[in-house]
Design a protein around this motif. Structure first.
Motif, PDB file in Angstrom:
ATOM      1  N   VAL A 182       0.828  -1.204   0.000  1.00  0.00           N
ATOM      2  CA  VAL A 182       0.000   0.000   0.000  1.00  0.00           C
ATOM      3  C   VAL A 182       0.862   1.255   0.000  1.00  0.00           C
ATOM      4  CG1 VAL A 182      -1.930  -1.124   1.190  1.00  0.00           C
ATOM      5  CG2 VAL A 182      -0.178   0.031   2.517  1.00  0.00           C
ATOM      6  N   SER A 183       0.266   2.344  -0.429  1.00  0.00           N
ATOM      7  CA  SER A 183       0.937   3.635  -0.434  1.00  0.00           C
ATOM      8  C   SER A 183       1.029   4.176   0.985  1.00  0.00           C
ATOM      9  CB  SER A 183       0.158   4.613  -1.312  1.00  0.00           C
ATOM     10  OG  SER A 183       0.664   5.916  -1.159  1.00  0.00           O
ATOM     11  N   THR A 184       2.147   4.823   1.301  1.00  0.00           N
ATOM     12  CA  THR A 184       2.316   5.422   2.627  1.00  0.00           C
ATOM     13  C   THR A 184       1.903   6.891   2.663  1.00  0.00           C
ATOM     14  OG1 THR A 184       4.631   5.930   2.137  1.00  0.00           O
ATOM     15  CG2 THR A 184       4.180   3.836   3.256  1.00  0.00           C
ATOM     16  N   ASP A 185       1.408   7.422   1.550  1.00  0.00           N
ATOM     17  CA  ASP A 185       1.003   8.832   1.505  1.00  0.00           C
ATOM     18  C   ASP A 185      -0.061   9.201   2.544  1.00  0.00           C
ATOM     19  OD1 ASP A 185       2.852   9.343  -0.442  1.00  0.00           O
ATOM     20  OD2 ASP A 185       1.422   9.328  -2.104  1.00  0.00           O
ATOM     21  N   PRO A 186      -1.060   8.342   2.845  1.00  0.00           N
ATOM     22  CA  PRO A 186      -2.042   8.730   3.865  1.00  0.00           C
ATOM     23  C   PRO A 186      -1.449   8.907   5.258  1.00  0.00           C
ATOM     24  CG  PRO A 186      -2.865   6.887   2.565  1.00  0.00           C
ATOM     25  CD  PRO A 186      -1.438   7.097   2.184  1.00  0.00           C
ATOM     26  N   PHE A 187      -0.284   8.328   5.522  1.00  0.00           N
ATOM     27  CA  PHE A 187       0.332   8.442   6.831  1.00  0.00           C
ATOM     28  C   PHE A 187       0.933   9.820   7.067  1.00  0.00           C
ATOM     29  CE2 PHE A 187       1.441   3.664   6.336  1.00  0.00           C
ATOM     30  CZ  PHE A 187       0.129   3.313   6.589  1.00  0.00           C
ATOM     31  N   LEU A 188       1.360  10.491   5.986  1.00  0.00           N
ATOM     32  CA  LEU A 188       1.982  11.809   6.109  1.00  0.00           C
ATOM     33  C   LEU A 188       0.968  12.821   6.608  1.00  0.00           C
ATOM     34  CD1 LEU A 188       4.060  11.810   2.798  1.00  0.00           C
ATOM     35  CD2 LEU A 188       4.878  11.332   5.106  1.00  0.00           C
ATOM     36  N   GLY A 189       1.341  13.583   7.640  1.00  0.00           N
ATOM     37  CA  GLY A 189       0.449  14.587   8.213  1.00  0.00           C
ATOM     38  C   GLY A 189      -0.433  14.049   9.319  1.00  0.00           C
ATOM     39  N   SER A 190      -0.353  12.758   9.596  1.00  0.00           N
ATOM     40  CA  SER A 190      -1.139  12.159  10.679  1.00  0.00           C
ATOM     41  C   SER A 190      -0.325  12.193  11.967  1.00  0.00           C
ATOM     42  CB  SER A 190      -1.486  10.707  10.350  1.00  0.00           C
ATOM     43  OG  SER A 190      -2.228  10.634   9.170  1.00  0.00           O
ATOM     44  N   PRO A 191      -0.994  12.204  13.117  1.00  0.00           N
ATOM     45  CA  PRO A 191      -0.242  12.155  14.377  1.00  0.00           C
ATOM     46  C   PRO A 191       0.209  10.728  14.693  1.00  0.00           C
ATOM     47  CG  PRO A 191      -2.581  12.271  14.825  1.00  0.00           C
ATOM     48  CD  PRO A 191      -2.426  12.401  13.338  1.00  0.00           C
ATOM     49  N   PHE A 192       1.240  10.613  15.504  1.00  0.00           N
ATOM     50  CA  PHE A 192       1.643   9.298  15.983  1.00  0.00           C
ATOM     51  C   PHE A 192       0.497   8.736  16.813  1.00  0.00           C
ATOM     52  CE2 PHE A 192       5.879  11.006  15.149  1.00  0.00           C
ATOM     53  CZ  PHE A 192       6.454   9.940  14.484  1.00  0.00           C
ATOM     54  N   GLY A 193       0.236   7.453  16.682  1.00  0.00           N
ATOM     55  CA  GLY A 193      -0.883   6.824  17.375  1.00  0.00           C
ATOM     56  C   GLY A 193      -2.128   6.714  16.521  1.00  0.00           C
ATOM     57  N   ALA A 194      -2.107   7.302  15.316  1.00  0.00           N
ATOM     58  CA  ALA A 194      -3.268   7.232  14.426  1.00  0.00           C
ATOM     59  C   ALA A 194      -3.469   5.785  13.975  1.00  0.00           C
ATOM     60  CB  ALA A 194      -3.066   8.135  13.217  1.00  0.00           C
ATOM     61  N   VAL A 195      -4.732   5.412  13.780  1.00  0.00           N
ATOM     62  CA  VAL A 195      -5.074   4.051  13.366  1.00  0.00           C
ATOM     63  C   VAL A 195      -5.631   4.097  11.948  1.00  0.00           C
ATOM     64  CG1 VAL A 195      -6.506   2.028  13.860  1.00  0.00           C
ATOM     65  CG2 VAL A 195      -5.586   3.392  15.741  1.00  0.00           C
ATOM     66  N   PHE A 196      -5.126   3.206  11.111  1.00  0.00           N
ATOM     67  CA  PHE A 196      -5.583   3.080   9.730  1.00  0.00           C
ATOM     68  C   PHE A 196      -6.077   1.661   9.531  1.00  0.00           C
ATOM     69  CE2 PHE A 196      -2.814   6.674   9.575  1.00  0.00           C
ATOM     70  CZ  PHE A 196      -3.288   7.478   8.556  1.00  0.00           C
ATOM     71  N   THR A 197      -7.014   1.501   8.599  1.00  0.00           N
ATOM     72  CA  THR A 197      -7.498   0.174   8.257  1.00  0.00           C
ATOM     73  C   THR A 197      -7.314  -0.060   6.769  1.00  0.00           C
ATOM     74  OG1 THR A 197      -9.327  -1.389   8.490  1.00  0.00           O
ATOM     75  CG2 THR A 197      -9.904   0.866   7.906  1.00  0.00           C
ATOM     76  N   LEU A 198      -7.047  -1.293   6.416  1.00  0.00           N
ATOM     77  CA  LEU A 198      -6.858  -1.675   5.026  1.00  0.00           C
ATOM     78  C   LEU A 198      -8.217  -1.679   4.342  1.00  0.00           C
ATOM     79  CD1 LEU A 198      -4.615  -2.618   3.073  1.00  0.00           C
ATOM     80  CD2 LEU A 198      -5.179  -4.950   3.701  1.00  0.00           C
TER      81      LEU A 198
END
Length: 193
Positions: A52-68
Motif C-alpha cells: 500500500v501507499s504510505t502517503d495517507p500516513f503523512l500529516g497524521s499524528p503518531f498513534g493514528a489508526v488506519f485500516t486496510l
C-alpha cells in the motif's frame, strides 16, 4: 544572593507531533506484527499481504489508526476501531456455559467460503464480514461472554487489518526486535530498559 540559582526552561507546547516525510514509524499491525518504515512521498509499505501507499500516513499524528480498504490497495484513517467496543454495548448473561455446544462445522455456520469470497469481491469491509459471520452463526448467542469475545477477536484478526502508527522510541524498538527474534537484542526484554 541567597545562593539559589534559577534556570529558565523553554516553554513546550502540547501540540501533537505530526508525521512528516523522512520520519521513521513503527507500523503495528493488529497489535501483533511490527515493522519499521521510513516514510516518503509516493512510497509504499507491506501491510499484511498487500503493498500500500504510505502517503495517507503523512500529516497524521503518531498513534493514528488506519485500516486496510476492502480492495486491499489503500489505507483509510479510522477514529475508532470498528469492532472495539462490542462488549460494552451488549448485556450478556453469564449464567451460560459451553457444555451443550458441539462443533458441527457447516451446521453451525450458514455462510460458506464461497459466500465470504463473494462478499470480499463485492467490496464489503472486514467489519461487515465479521458481523455477517456472527449473525449467521447458529451457536453465537448461546456461547458465554468470554467465548463470544474470543470468536469475535479471531474473526476480526482474520478479516480486518488495522495499523497503528507508533513513534520509534527505545521501548517500541526493543519490543519489535524482541518479538521478531529475542537473540537480535541479546534477549533484552522491553521492561528491563
Amino acid at each position: 544572593d541567597n545562593g539559589i540559582i534559577s534556570v529558565a526552561y523553554p516553554i513546550q507546547t502540547t501540540r501533537m507531533a505530526l508525521i512528516q516525510e523522512g520520519d521513521t514509524v513503527v507500523l503495528d499491525e493488529n497489535g501483533e506484527k511490527k515493522s519499521f518504515v521510513k516514510l516518503k512521498k509516493k512510497g509504499s509499505a507491506r501491510v499484511g499481504k498487500a503493498q500500500v501507499s504510505t502517503d495517507p500516513f503523512l500529516g497524521s499524528p503518531f498513534g493514528a489508526v488506519f485500516t486496510l480498504s476492502a480492495d486491499g490497495k489503500s489505507m483509510q484513517r479510522v477514529t475508532e476501531c470498528p469492532t472495539g467496543e462490542w462488549a460494552t454495548q451488549h448485556n450478556i448473561s453469564t449464567m451460560r456455559n459451553n457444555a451443550e455446544l458441539f462443533d458441527r462445522n457447516t451446521a453451525n455456520q450458514k455462510l460458506t467460503n464461497a459466500d465470504i469470497a463473494a462478499m470480499r469481491a463485492s467490496g464489503k469491509e472486514g467489519a461487515e464480514i465479521v458481523e455477517a459471520l456472527i449473525s449467521n452463526s447458529a451457536t453465537f448467542e448461546s456461547k458465554t461472554e468470554f467465548s463470544q469475545e474470543k470468536y469475535r477477536k479471531k474473526k476480526t484478526k482474520k478479516y480486518v487489518t488495522n495499523v497503528t502508527l507508533r513513534r520509534p522510541t527505545a521501548l517500541t524498538i526493543c519490543q519489535s526486535y524482541f518479538e521478531k527474534g529475542p537473540a537480535r537484542v541479546f534477549n533484552l526484554r522491553p521492561d528491563s530498559l
